[in-house]
Motif scaffolding. Sequence first.
Motif, short mmCIF file in Angstrom:
data_model
loop_
_atom_site.label_atom_id
_atom_site.label_comp_id
_atom_site.label_asym_id
_atom_site.label_seq_id
_atom_site.Cartn_x
_atom_site.Cartn_y
_atom_site.Cartn_z
N ILE A 278 20.04 33.74 -14.10
CA ILE A 278 19.76 32.37 -13.68
C ILE A 278 20.96 31.75 -12.98
CG2 ILE A 278 20.43 31.22 -15.83
CD1 ILE A 278 17.48 30.33 -13.46
N ILE A 279 22.16 32.09 -13.40
CA ILE A 279 23.36 31.57 -12.73
C ILE A 279 23.47 32.14 -11.32
CG2 ILE A 279 25.90 31.63 -12.74
CD1 ILE A 279 25.72 31.45 -15.81
N GLN B 61 16.64 27.83 -25.44
CA GLN B 61 16.98 28.82 -24.41
C GLN B 61 16.00 28.76 -23.25
OE1 GLN B 61 16.85 32.18 -27.07
NE2 GLN B 61 19.09 32.34 -27.19
N TRP C 142 11.77 34.57 -16.71
CA TRP C 142 11.22 33.30 -17.19
C TRP C 142 9.93 33.56 -17.99
CZ3 TRP C 142 6.60 30.65 -16.60
CH2 TRP C 142 6.59 29.34 -17.08
N ILE D 95 16.68 25.49 -21.18
CA ILE D 95 17.86 25.58 -20.31
C ILE D 95 17.54 26.39 -19.05
CG2 ILE D 95 20.20 26.53 -20.10
CD1 ILE D 95 20.57 25.87 -23.08
N TYR D 96 16.94 27.55 -19.26
CA TYR D 96 16.59 28.45 -18.15
C TYR D 96 15.61 27.76 -17.20
CZ TYR D 96 15.51 33.03 -15.98
OH TYR D 96 15.37 34.07 -15.11
N PHE E 159 19.95 37.13 -19.22
CA PHE E 159 19.13 36.01 -18.76
C PHE E 159 20.01 34.95 -18.11
CE2 PHE E 159 16.38 38.10 -21.71
CZ PHE E 159 15.08 37.80 -21.34
N TYR E 160 21.15 34.65 -18.75
CA TYR E 160 22.05 33.64 -18.21
C TYR E 160 22.71 34.12 -16.92
CZ TYR E 160 21.58 30.91 -22.50
OH TYR E 160 21.08 30.15 -23.52
N THR F 239 14.28 36.74 -11.61
CA THR F 239 14.35 35.38 -12.16
C THR F 239 12.99 34.92 -12.67
OG1 THR F 239 16.13 34.84 -10.59
CG2 THR F 239 15.02 33.00 -11.66
N MET G 179 20.49 38.26 -24.48
CA MET G 179 20.31 36.95 -23.84
C MET G 179 21.30 36.75 -22.71
SD MET G 179 18.33 34.38 -23.94
CE MET G 179 18.34 33.03 -22.80
N ILE G 180 22.41 37.47 -22.74
CA ILE G 180 23.44 37.29 -21.71
C ILE G 180 22.88 37.58 -20.32
CG2 ILE G 180 25.62 38.19 -20.83
CD1 ILE G 180 26.53 38.59 -23.68
#
Length: 373
Positions: free
Chosen positions: A8-9, A309, A293, A312-313, A4-5, A289, A1-2
């Motif tokens: 998106i960041i 999750q 999604w 948030i995304y 993904f963050y 990205t 999952m990291i």
Amino acid sequence: MIIFYVIIILYVIVISTLIFGFYKMKTETLKDITPEVKFSIVIPFRDEAENLPELLKSLEQLNYPKNLFEVLLINDNSLDNSLTIVESFKNNSTINHTILNASSTSVSPKKDALTQAINLAKNEWIITTDADCVFSVNWLKSYNQHIKENNSKFIAGPVAYTKPDFFFKIFQLLDFTSLIGVTIGCFGLKKPIMCNGANVGFKKKLFQQLNGYNGNTNLASGDDVFLLEKALVNNKHQVNYLKNYHAIVYTKPVNTFKKLVAQRIRWASKTSKTKSVFSKLLGLLVLATNGFWVILLLGSIIDEFTFKQLLIYTTLKLIIDFVLIYQALLFLSQEQYFRYVWLSSIIYPFFSIYVGVLSLFGGYKWKNRAYKH
């Protein structure tokens, strides 16, 4: 999952920077400046019988002295009655028209047609556009003003879609508007990566100095982007964007899904061949990205990921996308379509992945011609 963050960041940071660049880009307003600059408007056409009457009428209505511009129309082996329409118009027009028949020597007929016309152009400034376009009556006045107030040799102008009549075309308008937002944002950051050949101006001497489209004729598309790259290498300080409402050129969205996919594959082929590392990384980030999604959405349905999750995304992506698109819609005076952004944003990730996958497996067909990329 990291991952993904992280994606998106990075996406939020990059798009936020482009939004800043958009606001930083000066918006010009039309002033009462005497028309002096002489223009040669170059328009290649192929099978455009449906669009040519509107184009020619729009040219006739330009609020600019007739002795200060000429129009060069290049027939790129049209199979319909496009040539007849153009010839008929010339006989009844007050504009200085030249009609040419293109002689193609490469796999890029459009670049060959443009080169042929530019070499015959009589005036100092060239403006290229497309046969499915219409213009503000003050289009040339906005160019004249910009040239007189800036040290420019290459000018990228804004392009927008005409009023859509149903959601399929609204989807295209919003997608296209996001590209305009990115384009202006990059110019505002002094990092131009793209422009649109439907509205580009440059000095004829610069075109000749850069050897025109030489070096890029092995690719059917990209007459705009590759010439921009050459101009930037020559002198990036003389490459500017004309952010003026009166400079907007209007074109039409396509009317079938098949044509839309072919068009987007054609556009994607330019990105893969560009020399700009930033352009390639930005394209990869946008694709990643959207791809992540879709993975998150499907994964949350089968309980591989949580709804939290996904939420948030999605929230982070939508907020930053909405800001970019809204500011571009405001500039284009098309903010009435903003209410459709949420639906378009849900559809777009699937569409972009579909186009991305198809672009890996061969070429595309455009204007009744098959191309490889």
